[in-house]
Write an enzyme that holds these catalytic residues in place. Structure first.
Site, short mmCIF file in Angstrom:
data_model
loop_
_atom_site.label_atom_id
_atom_site.label_comp_id
_atom_site.label_asym_id
_atom_site.label_seq_id
_atom_site.Cartn_x
_atom_site.Cartn_y
_atom_site.Cartn_z
N ASP A 146 -2.44 1.82 6.36
CA ASP A 146 -0.94 2.00 6.47
C ASP A 146 -0.32 0.70 5.60
OD1 ASP A 146 1.27 3.24 8.04
OD2 ASP A 146 1.76 1.20 8.36
N TYR A 254 10.24 -2.83 5.47
CA TYR A 254 10.76 -1.61 4.95
C TYR A 254 11.90 -2.07 4.17
CZ TYR A 254 7.64 1.12 7.79
OH TYR A 254 6.43 1.94 8.21
N HIS A 309 -3.64 9.88 11.25
CA HIS A 309 -2.88 8.43 10.56
C HIS A 309 -3.72 7.29 11.54
CE1 HIS A 309 -0.66 5.79 8.37
NE2 HIS A 309 -0.22 5.27 9.49
#
Length: 330
Positions: A146, A254, A309
């Site tokens: 990730d 982010y 994931h």
């Protein structure tokens, strides 16, 4: 009249925002847990926990395995921390590797500097370069998942001399996003709304804490195989998210990401790479895995059709064995 109405609405907004802040704060408060000791006892492998100076901050680092073993650095993603690799740490250590699993900047026990600008990929990558140097290693094996994978790609592209091999778990090469945009094929549906939501100020942090971190727990459980994240594991995550306002720093990753890949040069990876991809991933277009191969001089792809994931948790034996075999191969 309109002025009074505006003032009244403004007051209601302030009260609602304040109420949300108070409710979310107390909803997310956790009792401290010694996760390192708990994990060592449960997995049966001694773990060493320390705070290490790197690039002007302190990183919490968990290590295991023989001190003179080949070093392996494991980089976690969002919304995890070093514990994401706990199953792999135990298996790698028993195989003779010296395992190094840091909480990356802003996560769990590591420092959480103020401001969005403190979480650029350049700074995040330099943290790891400094950590490797501090530990006295000339070269290490590297694995990422990730967001940790995004930093790992940057590291092996810009600092190839530090790394022997890379194993990547469900984290596409940064340039593969550009490649898939140019593909004539229709895009499969993926979950990416949170990337835009995280650009809001303060709201994601408060909403994340509501319902005892209900949104984050649901995110993990609804995008993984049933039973992958049991209640006991979620207690560890909740404490890590609550610790020293970690959620705010985690979201800043982010906010600082920007629009570009932030990679120097042509992006070509020169060291050997193995990409292990759970093809049930609901966050990334599965085509990104194969497109990533185009940016590597020597890479193979291992497809895991029955995982998604969170394959580190769904397939701990398989993911561990992939690293052990690849790192041990000449």
């Amino acid at each position: 009249m309109l002025r009074r109405l505006g003032m009244g609405l403004g007051l209601l907004v302030v009260l609602a925002f304040g109420t949300l802040a108070i409710v979310s704060h107390f909803s997310g408060v956790q009792i401290p847990i010694d996760i390192v000791a708990l994990t060592a006892a449960r997995d049966g492998v001694p773990l060493e926990s320390s705070m290490i100076e790197a690039h002007g901050i302190r990183l919490h680092v968990v290590q295991a395995g023989p001190v003179d073993g080949p070093p392996v650095v494991l980089l976690h993603g969002y919304p995890e921390f070093w514990w994401a690799w706990h199953a792999q740490i135990a298996r790698l250590a028993l195989a003779g590797f010296r395992v190094i699993a840091p909480d990356q900047r802003g996560y769990n026990g590591s420092d959480k500097p103020d401001g969005v600008s403190a979480y650029t990929r350049e700074l995040l990558a330099q943290d790891l370069v400094d950590l490797i140097h501090h530990l006295g290693h000339q070269q290490v094996y590297l694995a990422g998942h990730d967001w940790g994978g995004a930093i790992a790609w940057k590291l092996v592209i810009e600092h190839p001399e530090l790394f022997r091999k890379l194993v990547m778990f469900n984290a596409p090469h940064p340039f593969s996003f550009r490649d898939v945009e140019q593909s004539p094929e229709a895009k499969p549906k993926t979950i990416n709304w949170y990337r835009y939501f995280f650009q809001l100020s303060m709201i994601p942090e408060m909403v994340g804490r509501l319902g005892n971190w209900g949104l984050l727990v649901d995110n993990l459980r609804q995008t993984s195989r049933p039973g992958t994240f049991p209640d006991a594991d979620m207690d560890l995550y909740r404490y890590a998210w609550d610790r020293d306002d970690s959620m705010h720093a985690m979201v800043n990753w982010y906010r600082a990401a920007g629009s570009g890949p932030d990679i120097a040069g042509d992006g070509q990876v020169k060291i050997p790479v193995r990409i292990v991809w759970g093809f049930g991933d609901r966050f990334f277009d599965s085509r990104l895995a194969k497109l990533s191969l185009n940016h590597c001089a020597n890479a193979t792809l291992v497809e895991v059709p029955n995982a998604g994931h969170w394959l580190l948790h769904e397939e701990p034996d398989l993911t561990s064995q992939q690293m052990i075999e690849f790192f041990q191969a000449p």
